[in-house]
Design an enzyme around this catalytic site. Structure first.
Site, PDB file in Angstrom:
ATOM      1  N   LYS A  18       0.840  -1.200   0.000  1.00  0.00           N
ATOM      2  CA  LYS A  18       0.000   0.000   0.000  1.00  0.00           C
ATOM      3  C   LYS A  18       0.874   1.249   0.000  1.00  0.00           C
ATOM      4  O   LYS A  18       2.009   1.217   0.482  1.00  0.00           O
ATOM      5  CB  LYS A  18      -0.860   0.032   1.276  1.00  0.00           C
ATOM      6  CG  LYS A  18      -1.969  -0.998   1.340  1.00  0.00           C
ATOM      7  CD  LYS A  18      -2.722  -0.879   2.660  1.00  0.00           C
ATOM      8  CE  LYS A  18      -3.800  -1.940   2.801  1.00  0.00           C
ATOM      9  NZ  LYS A  18      -4.887  -1.828   1.824  1.00  0.00           N
ATOM     10  N   ARG A  71     -10.083 -11.766   2.475  1.00  0.00           N
ATOM     11  CA  ARG A  71     -10.952 -12.831   1.959  1.00  0.00           C
ATOM     12  C   ARG A  71     -10.244 -14.177   2.023  1.00  0.00           C
ATOM     13  O   ARG A  71     -10.884 -15.220   2.170  1.00  0.00           O
ATOM     14  CB  ARG A  71     -11.394 -12.478   0.528  1.00  0.00           C
ATOM     15  CG  ARG A  71     -10.267 -12.367  -0.455  1.00  0.00           C
ATOM     16  CD  ARG A  71     -10.675 -11.639  -1.730  1.00  0.00           C
ATOM     17  NE  ARG A  71     -10.729 -10.187  -1.548  1.00  0.00           N
ATOM     18  CZ  ARG A  71     -11.105  -9.321  -2.466  1.00  0.00           C
ATOM     19  NH1 ARG A  71     -11.483  -9.745  -3.657  1.00  0.00           N
ATOM     20  NH2 ARG A  71     -11.117  -8.028  -2.221  1.00  0.00           N
TER      21      ARG A  71
END
Ligand code: BES
Ligand code: MN
Ligand code: ZN
Length: 504
Positions: free
Chosen positions: A279, A353
């Site tokens: 990020k 996920r």
């Protein structure tokens, strides 16, 4: 570290307003409220209240505040705070909760330690629900953001609260107190920095909280996780020096709804750098809250155990860092889940996920009949619904509705999102069963569809709290930082099992 929250002693009383003894008397006032049932209150304020009304300084609009001294002798409180509560016919439990929080926060700003709340007659909210939400509100006010400052004063906390309300059950007060306290516990965990709350530290805190709440707990270490072939959880954990954990909590009440096991599964990424798909540095510090779903599950389990919810529940919290270490998973890698499905990792930043996939499979293996997962999962959900509303995904509709109803009662705003099969194309992989990323368009939905691959045929709801877990700015009724979203929703859901089992 300083104390960050404290649960005041809260009682309910049916006294006259003048007999409520506290540093601060909070009076919620509706827009059209003439306070006809409180004929002496204005006089006690030396006419300040009526004057402010007359000059239109105070209209009773939501969250307006008017602080006045009580000058007449014979009153138990020294100050009164009128808090605008909006239209009486629009008043909800959430409005009452917020008003109570405002009262509590204003009291603390003045270093008052005792508070009285004089509830007004209500149109739409029954007294039990009002007492519960007012109690939650004052307990939520007794939270102070994390502080590691070595100088500066300890903050003032409320010690004692009395709520004046007619004919409300003691159980409602207890429910409010426990739900408020457990929300504060979740806020504390989410506000902890990543170097303090590592996966192992998270598991240690969970053990402590579970024992205090009478929950069963088991913590699986990296070897046990490997023995279960949890390739997705291990794939994410590979990039970190910190070993992962799988926290499993159990609530097994003597009196439980037959044939039902509610499983709550929470994302416990203690820090999300994005991994190799790293990020940008701006705001990366916020990613210490990426275990907020896990904190919500832990603290909701603590609440429902303390309130003895009449349903068997299991909590599953996969916890790891997402780091770009030398052994980290790479874009293009193939991971095999515990269930045997293969995943092509196209973006290592879509890690939530992955760990949820193995955890949901494990919840099914442990005998779950109903699934709810909660996760700070996608930036796309923040784009879709903003920072005050969580996304709800799942099936069948009545099960999604049950969670929606619980979230409304909890004051955790949420809204249903679609999971049409058409979106499944987004996860197509050339070489594996599916990829872990569906691109920008519909990003929250493709994430939900990924998770759906791991829930089998069970009723399942996924709650995306990426926008709601963290408050960027303080509001009159909410401190800045971790919000504790989801704790009350999940606990309310379990407490209300009788309403949803009939849906089956
Ligand atoms: N933890 C983030 C999601 C997130 C983003 C939470 C912003 C709170 C605020 C999650 O792991 C993530 O990085 N998701 C990616 C998925 C993408 C790579 C498909 C995202 O949303 O950008
Ligand atoms: Mn990520
Ligand atoms: Zn994440």
């Amino acid at each position: 570290m300083h104390t960050v929250h404290k649960t005041p002693a809260v009682t309910a009383a049916a006294k006259k307003t003048r007999d409520l003894t506290a540093d601060l008397l909070v009076v919620p006032v509706f827009e059209e409220d003439d306070l006809a049932d409180e004929p002496n209150l204005d006089r006690a304020s030396g006419g300040e209240y009526a004057a402010a009304r007359h000059r239109r300084e105070f209209l009773g609009k939501p969250f307006e505040q008017l602080l006045v001294p009580i000058v007449e002798s014979g009153w138990g409180s020294r100050r009164a705070l009128f808090v605008g509560t909006g239209a009486r016919h629009e008043c909800t439990t959430e409005q009452l909760r917020r008003v109570a929080t405002i009262g509590g926060l204003v009291a603390r700003q003045h270093r008052f330690t005792s508070l009285a709340v004089a509830a007004r007659p209500l149109d739409r909210v029954v007294n039990d629900a009002a007492l519960q939400s007012l109690t939650e509100g004052v307990v939520l006010a007794n939270y102070e953001g994390m502080s590691y400052k070595t100088s500066g004063q300890e903050t003032a906390f409320l010690e004692r609260v009395v709520i004046r309300i007619p004919d409300a059950a003691a159980a409602a007060l207890e429910r409010g107190r426990v739900l408020g306290e457990c929300t504060n516990m979740a806020r504390e965990l989410s506000n902890e920095p990543g170097n303090v709350l590592t996966p192992r530290a998270f598991a240690d805190r969970a053990s402590k909280i579970a024992k205090e709440a009478g929950l069963g707990i088991e913590v699986l270490d990296e070897k046990q996780i490997a023995a279960l072939n949890m390739g997705l959880l291990l794939g994410v954990a590979r990039g970190s020096e910190q070993p992962p954990r799988l926290i499993v909590l159990r609530h097994e009440p003597k009196k439980a709804a037959k044939g039902i096991v509610l499983a709550l599964v929470g994302k416990g990424i203690t820090f999300d750098t994005g991994g190799i798909s790293i990020k940008p540095s701006d705001n990366m510090d916020k990613m210490k809250d990426d275990m907020s779903g896990g904190a919500a599950v832990l603290c909701a389990m603590a609440a429902l155990s303390r309130l003895n919810a009449p349903v068997r529940c299991i909590g599953v919290i996969p916890t790891t860092e997402n780091m770009p270490g030398g052994r980290a998973m790479k874009p293009g890698d193939i991971l095999t889940s515990a269930e045997g499905k293969t995943v092509e990792v196209l973006n290592t930043d879509a890690e939530g996920r992955l760990i949820l996939g193995d955890a949901l499979w494990y919840a099914r293996k442990l005998g779950a009949t109903h699934l709810v997962d909660i996760a700070t999962l996608t930036g796309a959900c923040v784009v879709a619904l903003g920072k005050t509303t969580s996304g709800l995904f799942g099936r069948p509709d009545p099960w999604v509705d049950s969670v929606k109803v619980a979230s409304d009662r909890a004051g955790d705003r949420s809204w249903p999102m679609p999971i049409f099969d058409d979106y499944k194309d987004l996860l197509k992989s050339e070489i594996a069963d599916f990829t872990n990323t569906g691109g920008r368009a519909g990003g929250a939905i493709s994430a939900a569809l990924f998770i759906k691959e791991f829930v089998g045929e069970l009723p399942w709801v996924h709650m995306d709290i990426a926008g709601t877990a963290w408050a960027e700015e303080a509001k009159p009724y909410q401190p800045k930082g971790a919000t504790g979203v989801g704790v009350r929703t999940l606990a309310e859901l379990a407490l209300d099992v009788d309403a949803w089992v009939t849906l089956k």
